[in-house]
Design a protein around this motif. Structure first.
Motif, PDB file in Angstrom:
ATOM      1  N   UNK A 103       0.685  -1.307   0.060  1.00  0.00           N
ATOM      2  CA  UNK A 103      -0.227  -0.114   0.079  1.00  0.00           C
ATOM      3  C   UNK A 103       0.803   1.135   0.069  1.00  0.00           C
ATOM      4  N   UNK A 104       1.810   1.236   0.841  1.00  0.00           N
ATOM      5  CA  UNK A 104       2.697   2.453   0.948  1.00  0.00           C
ATOM      6  C   UNK A 104       3.634   2.491  -0.365  1.00  0.00           C
ATOM      7  N   UNK A 114       0.707   2.409  -8.117  1.00  0.00           N
ATOM      8  CA  UNK A 114       0.323   0.959  -8.615  1.00  0.00           C
ATOM      9  C   UNK A 114       1.838   0.083  -8.844  1.00  0.00           C
ATOM     10  N   UNK A 115       1.488  -0.864  -9.242  1.00  0.00           N
ATOM     11  CA  UNK A 115       2.463  -1.790  -9.481  1.00  0.00           C
ATOM     12  C   UNK A 115       2.477  -1.956 -11.031  1.00  0.00           C
ATOM     13  N   UNK A 116       3.674  -1.767 -11.549  1.00  0.00           N
ATOM     14  CA  UNK A 116       3.732  -1.756 -12.842  1.00  0.00           C
ATOM     15  C   UNK A 116       3.404  -3.042 -13.625  1.00  0.00           C
ATOM     16  N   UNK A 166      -5.659  -9.516  -3.126  1.00  0.00           N
ATOM     17  CA  UNK A 166      -5.524  -8.262  -2.239  1.00  0.00           C
ATOM     18  C   UNK A 166      -4.294  -7.321  -2.701  1.00  0.00           C
ATOM     19  N   UNK A 167      -3.377  -7.905  -3.047  1.00  0.00           N
ATOM     20  CA  UNK A 167      -2.105  -7.159  -3.840  1.00  0.00           C
ATOM     21  C   UNK A 167      -2.663  -6.525  -4.988  1.00  0.00           C
ATOM     22  N   UNK A 168      -3.195  -7.290  -5.929  1.00  0.00           N
ATOM     23  CA  UNK A 168      -3.617  -6.580  -7.107  1.00  0.00           C
ATOM     24  C   UNK A 168      -4.644  -5.425  -6.982  1.00  0.00           C
ATOM     25  N   UNK A 177      -6.338   6.480  -7.490  1.00  0.00           N
ATOM     26  CA  UNK A 177      -5.887   7.874  -6.796  1.00  0.00           C
ATOM     27  C   UNK A 177      -6.283   7.578  -5.143  1.00  0.00           C
ATOM     28  N   UNK A 178      -6.785   6.520  -4.619  1.00  0.00           N
ATOM     29  CA  UNK A 178      -6.723   6.383  -3.530  1.00  0.00           C
ATOM     30  C   UNK A 178      -5.659   6.689  -2.291  1.00  0.00           C
ATOM     31  N   UNK A 179      -6.050   7.776  -1.414  1.00  0.00           N
ATOM     32  CA  UNK A 179      -4.798   8.200  -0.565  1.00  0.00           C
ATOM     33  C   UNK A 179      -4.137   6.947  -0.203  1.00  0.00           C
ATOM     34  N   UNK A 180      -2.640   7.219   0.525  1.00  0.00           N
ATOM     35  CA  UNK A 180      -2.122   6.288   1.141  1.00  0.00           C
ATOM     36  C   UNK A 180      -2.641   5.769   2.581  1.00  0.00           C
ATOM     37  N   UNK A 181      -3.046   6.744   3.228  1.00  0.00           N
ATOM     38  CA  UNK A 181      -3.794   6.484   4.412  1.00  0.00           C
ATOM     39  C   UNK A 181      -4.693   5.553   4.339  1.00  0.00           C
ATOM     40  N   UNK A 182      -5.787   5.723   3.583  1.00  0.00           N
ATOM     41  CA  UNK A 182      -6.977   4.893   3.214  1.00  0.00           C
ATOM     42  C   UNK A 182      -6.334   3.479   2.677  1.00  0.00           C
ATOM     43  N   UNK A 183      -5.555   3.561   1.668  1.00  0.00           N
ATOM     44  CA  UNK A 183      -5.101   2.288   1.495  1.00  0.00           C
ATOM     45  C   UNK A 183      -4.277   1.387   2.253  1.00  0.00           C
ATOM     46  N   UNK A 184      -3.744   1.989   3.154  1.00  0.00           N
ATOM     47  CA  UNK A 184      -2.828   1.254   4.250  1.00  0.00           C
ATOM     48  C   UNK A 184      -4.036   0.667   5.300  1.00  0.00           C
ATOM     49  N   UNK A 185      -5.100   1.514   5.609  1.00  0.00           N
ATOM     50  CA  UNK A 185      -6.218   1.004   6.142  1.00  0.00           C
ATOM     51  C   UNK A 185      -6.670  -0.146   5.665  1.00  0.00           C
ATOM     52  N   UNK A 186      -7.199  -0.277   4.548  1.00  0.00           N
ATOM     53  CA  UNK A 186      -7.773  -1.183   3.491  1.00  0.00           C
ATOM     54  C   UNK A 186      -6.749  -2.483   3.813  1.00  0.00           C
ATOM     55  N   UNK A 187      -5.554  -2.571   3.768  1.00  0.00           N
ATOM     56  CA  UNK A 187      -4.503  -3.290   3.981  1.00  0.00           C
ATOM     57  C   UNK A 187      -4.373  -4.021   5.211  1.00  0.00           C
ATOM     58  N   UNK A 188      -4.560  -3.301   6.437  1.00  0.00           N
ATOM     59  CA  UNK A 188      -4.867  -3.661   7.377  1.00  0.00           C
ATOM     60  C   UNK A 188      -6.033  -4.498   7.746  1.00  0.00           C
ATOM     61  N   UNK A 189      -7.182  -4.107   7.320  1.00  0.00           N
ATOM     62  CA  UNK A 189      -8.267  -4.848   7.193  1.00  0.00           C
ATOM     63  C   UNK A 189      -8.085  -6.046   6.648  1.00  0.00           C
TER      64      UNK A 189
END
Length: 201
Positions: A103-104, A114-116, A166-168, A177-189
């Motif tokens: 996510x970071x 994203x991942x190229x 999940x990674x994809x 364009x999801x902000x990093x903070x939200x994406x990290x939160x999704x990763x934790x969930x």
């Protein structure tokens, strides 16, 4: 006094030799930002400051150049999977850490998100998508092997698929364009489900 013709020699500025390796890095940024399908030969040659015949002479084709850019990304920008999976933490903690690191990583650059390789697997061009899938397979295999060390009961494929999904998904939402903070939160969930999966294995 007779006029004498004066010959003025003008120094010709010699064009610097084309740097193929730098060209790969320039093309990588374009492909990462916009995707294989959206980047044409005209845009590539303009960015590399060469003419189409020079591009073909240097790299063979757009597809061959794309392959070189994917290889460059894998060598320089991919997540340090081996390091992450070598942790002595529990498998749920390790894979949750992988989600958070992804996510970071996928959001650290405001343009190259994203991942190229992951995003290239969704290219409309079948050859480009196949190239990306081939490069991604060792990553999938490494995750599968890691999960297999902790899931001898037969849930290996299901948990591996969940990790890859999940990674994809994180990569896709980073590109949206999801902000990093939200994406990290999704990763934790997403990681919390792994506690249950490994506990039942």
């Amino acid at each position: 006094m007779a006029n004498q013709s004066i010959k003025i020699k003008t120094a010709r500025t010699r064009r610097p030799a084309f740097d193929r390796e730098q060209g790969i890095e320039t093309a990588r940024a374009l492909f990462h930002a916009r995707g294989y399908d959206a980047v044409g030969i005209a845009e590539l040659t303009q960015a590399l400051d060469i003419v189409p015949p020079s591009l073909y002479a240097a790299y063979g084709s757009k597809l061959a150049l794309f392959e070189r850019t994917l290889q460059s990304y894998m060598a320089k920008q991919i997540l340090p999977l081996d390091k992450i999976l070598s942790s002595d933490d529990s498998p749920a903690e390790v894979l949750t850490g992988l989600f958070i690191a992804a996510a970071k990583h996928y959001t650290h650059d405001p343009v190259l998100r994203g991942c190229m390789v992951t995003e290239a697997m969704r290219a409309d061009d079948q050859q480009a998508a196949a190239l990306a899938a081939t490069l991604a397979k060792p990553i999938s295999d490494a995750i599968h092997d890691y999960v297999a060390n902790f899931c001898p009961s037969g849930d290996v494929d299901q948990i591996t698929d969940y990790v890859l999904l999940t990674l994809r998904g994180l990569s896709s939402y980073a590109c949206l364009g999801l902000p990093q903070q939200k994406l990290v939160g999704c990763a934790e969930v997403a990681g919390r489900a792994l506690d249950v999966e490994f506990a039942s294995s």
